[in-house]
Design an enzyme around this catalytic site. Structure first.
Site, PDB file in Angstrom:
ATOM      1  N   ASP A   1      -0.550  14.252   0.700  1.00  0.00           N
ATOM      2  CA  ASP A   1      -0.389  12.738  -0.025  1.00  0.00           C
ATOM      3  C   ASP A   1      -0.067  13.251  -1.753  1.00  0.00           C
ATOM      4  OD1 ASP A   1      -0.224  10.324  -0.884  1.00  0.00           O
ATOM      5  OD2 ASP A   1      -2.243   9.822  -0.165  1.00  0.00           O
TER       6      ASP A   1
ATOM      7  N   ASP B   1       5.855   9.420  -0.402  1.00  0.00           N
ATOM      8  CA  ASP B   1       4.836  10.437  -1.082  1.00  0.00           C
ATOM      9  C   ASP B   1       3.725  10.849  -0.095  1.00  0.00           C
ATOM     10  OD1 ASP B   1       3.507   7.813  -0.404  1.00  0.00           O
ATOM     11  OD2 ASP B   1       2.622   7.739  -2.429  1.00  0.00           O
ATOM     12  N   GLU B   2       3.900  10.689   1.263  1.00  0.00           N
ATOM     13  CA  GLU B   2       3.071  11.330   2.302  1.00  0.00           C
ATOM     14  C   GLU B   2       3.729  11.496   3.403  1.00  0.00           C
ATOM     15  OE1 GLU B   2       0.047   8.447   4.002  1.00  0.00           O
ATOM     16  OE2 GLU B   2       1.184   7.002   2.842  1.00  0.00           O
TER      17      GLU B   2
END
Length: 417
Positions: free
Chosen positions: A9, A103-104
């Site tokens: 993350d 983003d993860e």
């Protein structure tokens, strides 16, 4: 090691990019999002978070909490480029990468240990490679399950690695608040709190039948398993989708526009949910219509700005229907699909108040809540009003038809007066 699932993350992703690219923003509270009107926070730096600023918060509230807050508009193309670089790094380490958003991502490194070392070593390697490639921090959780790995990445922030051996997970979970469990939002936490269930340990010790009376059957079973550290979910590598669609055949041919639109809206609900779950945005909506004589007609429309909200898909369906159907010929099948897909950006999530449609933030929130309810309690727990007038086979019930006529008649009388 059997604890081979990593949750990677990026830390305060959008805000970190802005601080990286603009030295004046480093070390000060920064929010990325709409700068005027109904703008909302897309991301907040850790300096801003210390004032209680967080994503999805109205920008006016964020400014009130942090008067020194510096607000910068989102740069979607930059965020997407960085995201693609990060995902390539993950794919260089393992073939089993499941992106969740820009983003993860989840990474299963079971097959990568011979080349790169044990999972914790790989987690540190990922952080080093990401830092070297894009000069940004990320946090990594290492566990035997996806749910625990995600919990650990959150606890490792900022810029850290956290690993719990599988045999220790159940005991380590017990003192944590129930909100730490994936899928426990504010409303669920409030219900559990009212029942005196405030920790994961208490959740694990509560009988499933008792939980079912509080939360419903599906949610009770899922959360009870997660409270014990059990999660059957596996890392599912994803390939870029070219389109997402759904279609439905009526049990009898239909010539009622209201029924056809209602079925189309129900299909739009499903397509929208799947689009958002894939972390994608679309630019094209295509309608498919097959009449009683098996003639098939398709019509499509393309928007300049990508979208993810169900309302946009349903609205496009309504606009395309008159172009595909004469309004008289009975219809056998109706379908809706989205194309021209790309990774979702902040504007599609309702974070760009310069968008032409100022209702997008509200739509994004509605879709978020609807998706959560359906995932926990089933697809029919919340429905559009138009679809409630239909039986399962798509035919209006007589009672609701009569009710609809009464409402229409009363509306006509009011207009005439």
């Amino acid at each position: 090691m059997r604890d081979t699932i990593l949750h990677v993350d990026m830390d305060a992703f959008f805000a970190s990019i802005e601080q990286r690219d603009h030295p004046r923003l480093r070390g000060v509270p920064v929010a990325v999002g709409g700068v005027a009107g109904r703008g909302v926070v897309a991301a907040a730096s850790y300096e801003a978070r210390s004032f209680g600023v967080h994503s999805a918060m109205p920008m006016a509230t964020a400014r009130a909490r942090c008067p020194a807050l510096i607000v910068v508009p989102p740069r979607g193309s930059v965020y997407r480029d960085v995201s693609q670089t990060v995902m390539r790094i993950l794919c260089e380490i393992s073939a089993r990468v499941e992106p969740v958003s820009l983003d993860e991502a989840y990474v299963d490194v079971a097959g990568a240990q011979r080349e790169f070392g044990d999972p914790v070593t790989i987690a540190h390697l990922i952080r080093q490679r990401v830092r070297s490639a894009v000069d940004l921090p990320c946090s990594v959780g290492v566990a035997a399950t996806k749910s625990v790995a995600k919990l650990l990445s959150a606890r490792a922030k900022p810029d850290g690695v956290l690993h719990w051996p599988d045999e220790e997970v159940a005991a380590r979970l017990r003192p944590l608040p129930v909100r730490a469990v994936a899928g426990v939002g504010p409303r669920t936490a409030d219900r559990l709190d009212t029942a005196g269930i405030t920790t994961i340990g208490a959740l694990a010790d509560t009988d499933v039948m008792v939980l079912a009376r509080i939360l419903g059957g599906a949610a009770a079973h899922r959360l009870h398993e997660l409270a014990h550290g059990r999660d059957a979910g596996t890392v599912e590598p994803s390939t870029p989708a070219r389109s997402i669609s759904n279609e439905s055949t009526f049990s009898t041919d239909i010539a009622d526009a209201a029924v056809i639109r209602a079925r189309g809206h129900a299909l739009a609900d499903d397509v929208g949910r799947r689009l958002r779950a894939a972390g994608l945005a679309a630019r094209t909506v295509q309608l498919k219509l097959r009449t009683a004589d098996f003639t098939t007609c398709t019509r499509a429309m393309t928007e300049v700005t990508p979208f993810v909200d169900t309302a946009a898909i349903a609205t496009a369906f309504d606009a395309l229907l008159p172009r595909a159907w004469d309004g008289v010929t009975p219809v056998r099948l109706v379908g809706i699909g989205v194309q021209n897909l790309a990774p979702v950006g902040p504007q599609q999530l309702g974070f760009d108040d310069t968008a032409a449609d100022v209702r997008r933030p509200a739509r994004a929130r509605i879709d978020e809540v609807t998706d959560e309810l359906r995932s926990r309690l089933g697809a029919t727990v919340i429905q559009r009003a138009s679809t409630l007038a239909l039986r399962e086979d798509g035919i209006p019930t007589r009672a609701l038809q009569a009710k609809g006529r009464k409402v229409t008649d009363e509306a006509g009388e009011r207009r005439s007066r």
